[in-house]
Design a protein around this motif. Structure first.
Motif, short mmCIF file in Angstrom:
data_model
loop_
_atom_site.label_atom_id
_atom_site.label_comp_id
_atom_site.label_asym_id
_atom_site.label_seq_id
_atom_site.Cartn_x
_atom_site.Cartn_y
_atom_site.Cartn_z
N SER A 164 -13.79 -22.17 -14.28
CA SER A 164 -13.26 -21.25 -13.26
C SER A 164 -12.64 -20.00 -13.86
O SER A 164 -12.03 -19.21 -13.13
N TYR A 165 -12.78 -19.81 -15.17
CA TYR A 165 -12.11 -18.71 -15.84
C TYR A 165 -13.06 -17.92 -16.74
O TYR A 165 -14.12 -18.43 -17.13
N SER A 166 -12.65 -16.72 -17.06
CA SER A 166 -13.25 -15.98 -18.18
C SER A 166 -12.40 -16.31 -19.40
O SER A 166 -11.24 -15.89 -19.49
N LYS B 229 -8.12 -9.12 -23.80
CA LYS B 229 -7.63 -9.26 -22.43
C LYS B 229 -7.82 -7.99 -21.63
O LYS B 229 -8.01 -8.04 -20.40
N LYS C 244 -13.74 -13.17 -14.04
CA LYS C 244 -12.87 -14.19 -13.46
C LYS C 244 -11.47 -14.05 -14.06
O LYS C 244 -11.27 -13.27 -15.00
N PRO C 245 -10.52 -14.81 -13.53
CA PRO C 245 -9.20 -14.81 -14.17
C PRO C 245 -9.31 -15.20 -15.64
O PRO C 245 -10.14 -16.04 -16.01
N VAL C 246 -8.48 -14.61 -16.46
CA VAL C 246 -8.61 -14.75 -17.91
C VAL C 246 -7.70 -15.85 -18.44
O VAL C 246 -6.54 -15.98 -18.05
N ARG C 247 -8.26 -16.67 -19.35
CA ARG C 247 -7.49 -17.66 -20.10
C ARG C 247 -7.82 -17.47 -21.58
O ARG C 247 -8.92 -17.05 -21.94
N ASP D 155 0.72 -18.55 -22.62
CA ASP D 155 -0.30 -19.15 -21.75
C ASP D 155 -1.54 -19.61 -22.52
O ASP D 155 -2.49 -20.13 -21.93
N HIS E 283 -13.38 -8.44 -17.07
CA HIS E 283 -13.72 -9.86 -16.97
C HIS E 283 -14.08 -10.18 -15.53
O HIS E 283 -13.49 -9.65 -14.59
#
Length: 371
Positions: free
Chosen positions: A215-217, A256, A262-265, A285, A260
């Motif tokens: 679910s993330y970039s 960062k 999707k939301p970034v992790r 994080d 991106h």
């Protein structure tokens, strides 16, 4: 710190990773028996008159093992030989006669038309001489010890053979040296297409991906520290450890800031608890996959002291890095991130000649753009 953008397939500068002085397992039980003459060897179990072989012998980290395997496979494919994967004496295991390949990967019988021997049956096999490099034709009693100089000499002899485009008259070619940069990228890709982690390891990779990546970039960060090991070719990147960690953090900030979907992790892989502590302090994080670390300055994670689980952890991180949207490689000389370098759509590296310069590599880019 600026980005220097270049084509994903731009040629890489060659890097030689030194090997530790290696004490061989007993030559009398080794796959390749030095000093066995051609006629005698052909009569041994596993030896057939018309069979010719390439033996890929490695005991190092998985990145080196796989890249060197790709070079050996390419030569076997080009010359019509069988490929033997001999990872006995692996740094991940404490059983010297156990072949590490089937411990970590599903057994294979062929790779793109090349027949493969890769399990513990190699303990019962002997393969026909003469051998190349010529050192392997020596009497067995002389072969229990190979100094670094001999390993490097063999590496160069193998490199010359591969680059020449010719075959060797030897029935068995022994690849017992680091062969990074000794094959084309398509050979590397073929190896990664053809061999798969053990099913239980792949299940762990897939479960982590579904839970923490899908679910993330994800920005994957690999920091090869050494933790007291002689890191040889990687050393210039750690000449100033504080500056090196700042460079890594700057690269994370730059990554960062890129677009991106999707939301970034941020996902960190490292061999040092100190690096984990420092990077996590700057980026609370950031997440990691739980694993055992060696004590400070006690050496690398590819160590039999950690047992096979150390190898499984390495595989999980290696394959998850390749599924990240962006991968940061520090240093880019580490073979551990070679799979991610081939697969990830966006890679950030540190210039080989000037580690303060960042290079952004995107699959869709066509030329080098300095920004």
């Amino acid at each position: 710190m600026k980005f220097y953008r270049r084509n994903a397939r731009a040629a890489q500068a060659q890097t030689i990773t030194s090997a530790k002085t290696i004490c061989e397992v007993s030559p009398m039980t080794s796959l390749v028996q030095p000093g066995v003459r051609k006629k005698e060897a052909m009569q041994m179990p596993g030896g057939a008159k018309n069979d010719r072989f390439v033996v890929s012998r490695r005991r190092t980290g998985l990145g080196d093992c796989l890249w060197s395997l790709a070079a050996a496979w390419r030569f076997a494919e080009r010359t019509g030989r069988k490929l033997v994967i001999d990872w006995r004496g692996s740094c991940y295991l404490d059983q010297p006669f156990t072949n590490a390949f089937p411990v970590f990967f599903e057994p294979v019988q062929e790779i793109a038309g090349v027949k493969v021997i890769c399990d513990d049956q190699i303990n019962q096999h002997s393969f026909p001489g003469p051998f190349f490099p010529a050192w392997w034709n020596r009497p067995a009693i002389d072969c229990a010890y190979r100094p670094d100089e001999q390993i490097f000499r063999e590496r160069d002899e193998l490199d010359q053979l591969f680059q020449s485009g010719r075959d060797s008259d030897a029935n068995t070619v022994v690849c017992d040296a680091c062969l990074m940069w000794r094959c084309d990228e398509e050979a590397e890709r073929e190896i990664f297409r053809s061999i798969k982690p053990r099913s239980e390891v792949q299940a762990r990779i897939d479960a982590i991906f579904r839970e923490r990546f899908a679910s993330y970039s994800v920005i994957g960060i690999h920091v090869r520290h050494g933790n007291g090991e002689d890191i040889m070719g990687h050393a210039p990147y750690w000449a100033d450890p504080e500056r090196a960690l700042q460079q890594v953090c700057n690269a994370i900030d730059k990554a960062k800031a890129l677009p991106h979907a999707k939301p970034v992790r941020a996902f960190l892989c490292t061999d040092s608890a100190l690096v984990l502590e420092k990077v996590s302090a700057m980026f609370p994080d950031v997440f990691t996959i739980p694993k055992r670390f060696q004590a400070a300055q006690a050496g690398p994670l590819h160590s039999s002291a950690l047992g096979a689980e150390g190898g499984f952890s390495a595989l999980i991180e290696m394959y998850l890095l390749a599924r990240c949207d962006t991968v940061i490689r520090f240093p880019p000389t580490s073979a551990f991130t070679r799979y991610a370098r081939l697969l990830a759509p966006r890679v950030i590296e540190f210039d080989l000649n000037d580690p303060s310069r960042l290079i952004l590599i995107e699959e869709a880019s066509k030329e080098l753009v300095v920004s």
